[in-house]
Design an enzyme around this catalytic site. Structure first.
Site, mmCIF file in Angstrom:
data_model
loop_
_atom_site.group_PDB
_atom_site.id
_atom_site.type_symbol
_atom_site.label_atom_id
_atom_site.label_comp_id
_atom_site.label_asym_id
_atom_site.label_seq_id
_atom_site.Cartn_x
_atom_site.Cartn_y
_atom_site.Cartn_z
ATOM 1 C CD GLU A 180 -14.608 -9.733 -13.325
ATOM 2 O OE1 GLU A 180 -13.964 -8.483 -14.285
ATOM 3 O OE2 GLU A 180 -14.352 -10.826 -14.096
ATOM 4 C CG HIS B 16 5.669 -4.615 -0.616
ATOM 5 N ND1 HIS B 16 6.866 -4.380 -1.342
ATOM 6 C CD2 HIS B 16 5.486 -3.333 -0.543
ATOM 7 C CE1 HIS B 16 6.848 -3.819 0.883
ATOM 8 N NE2 HIS B 16 6.124 -3.577 0.712
ATOM 9 C CG HIS C 93 6.017 1.204 0.073
ATOM 10 N ND1 HIS C 93 6.313 1.460 1.651
ATOM 11 C CD2 HIS C 93 5.218 -0.192 0.350
ATOM 12 C CE1 HIS C 93 6.199 0.782 2.649
ATOM 13 N NE2 HIS C 93 6.243 -0.465 2.554
ATOM 14 C CG HIS D 269 1.823 -3.572 3.764
ATOM 15 N ND1 HIS D 269 1.504 -2.319 2.600
ATOM 16 C CD2 HIS D 269 3.397 -3.144 3.614
ATOM 17 C CE1 HIS D 269 3.477 -1.741 2.646
ATOM 18 N NE2 HIS D 269 3.805 -2.016 3.003
ATOM 19 C CD GLU E 201 4.898 0.223 7.958
ATOM 20 O OE1 GLU E 201 4.172 0.581 8.367
ATOM 21 O OE2 GLU E 201 5.395 -0.368 6.834
#
Length: 277
Positions: A168, A140, A209, A138, A115
């Site tokens: 928040e 999940h 994802h 990145h 990525e």
């Protein structure tokens, strides 16, 4: 001083371990990149000639000469804190932009995450907006991914939902959350779609994802994801209790919150007009 002993490597080890322990980076899922300045790199006496050159499938010439500490492709985050010199690497973007020079790390012949082009595209977008932003992350997050299956994938709707799950949320991400369509990961196409969203947002949902986020520091970026996932967890808990909401944070409450903390909610997601809601 050796680079492996730097605060940058130590923080990378800490954050990747936390991401793994949260269950957000199973197996070899997830990736992180940190941009370093020339002055920061100059502090280390073991960074001289490049170890080797690594091609990348993206024209990163806009970032030529910049340095990035990045996690490796196929690496398990649960191992990074034990093997940082194997599972991460410090690279410099070459002048042509189609490769990087490895200055440290990837000691077993590894290379940056698949990525990495998506990271670089986001770095390009965010540097135009805020030159202090240097992290792309990145992962999940479980409840966020679940939300992408059960909720309409509309930025305004999702952002307002998350804002109203806890006080928040609006303070931490007042611009809301960007969303792209489901796309194949590891491609330049998903990277470009994400980078385009990063012109407005610091956090972007990859439906079914995970999430892409950016910020000034590891802690800030991690905290941004943590706040989004906490809001999703609260929504999940509400649904598991029957989904019957008897009282909630109103739009007027959100406006008062924004005023109190000096933030500006995305005007497309929350109007500035005070109403009873």
């Amino acid at each position: 001083m050796k680079f492996i002993d730097s605060e940058f490597v130590k923080k990378m080890c800490e954050i990747t371990n936390e991401l793994y322990k949260h269950g957000w980076d199973e197996r070899n899922g997830g990736n992180v990149s940190l941009r370093l300045t020339q002055e920061e790199v100059n502090r280390f006496n073991d960074l001289n000639d490049p170890i080797r050159n690594i091609p990348i499938k993206f024209d990163a010439s806009a970032l030529a000469g910049q340095y990035f500490l990045v996690t490796g492709t196929g690496r398990y985050f649960k191992n990074v804190h034990n093997y940082p010199e194997r599972d991460t690497g410090l690279v410099r973007i070459t002048d042509k932009g189609n490769s990087v020079d490895l200055l440290w790390g990837f000691s077993d012949g590894g290379q940056p995450t698949s990525e990495f082009p998506a990271h670089l595209m986001t770095h390009i977008s965010r540097q135009k907006i805020d030159s202090d932003q240097r992290i792309v992350m990145h992962c999940h997050p479980t409840n966020l991914v679940a939300l992408s299956f059960t909720h309409k994938l509309d930025e305004a709707s999702v952002s307002r939902l998350l804002w109203k799950m806890q006080a928040e949320s609006l303070v931490v991400f007042p611009e809301g959350m960007g969303i792209i369509p489901y796309m194949t990961p590891g491609t330049n196409e998903i990277g470009q779609a994400t980078a385009d969203k990063m012109n407005e947002f610091r956090i972007v949902m990859w439906p079914h994802h995970g999430i892409f986020a950016c910020g000034d520091s590891m802690d800030e970026t991690y905290g941004l994801i943590e706040t989004v996932e906490k809001a999703c967890m609260i929504y999940t808990a509400i649904q598991s209790q029957g989904g019957n909401i008897l009282q909630s944070i109103t739009d007027d409450d959100l406006r008062d919150l924004a005023k109190s903390f000096g933030v500006t909610p995305n005007p497309r997601f929350l109007s500035t007009e005070t109403v009873n809601s």
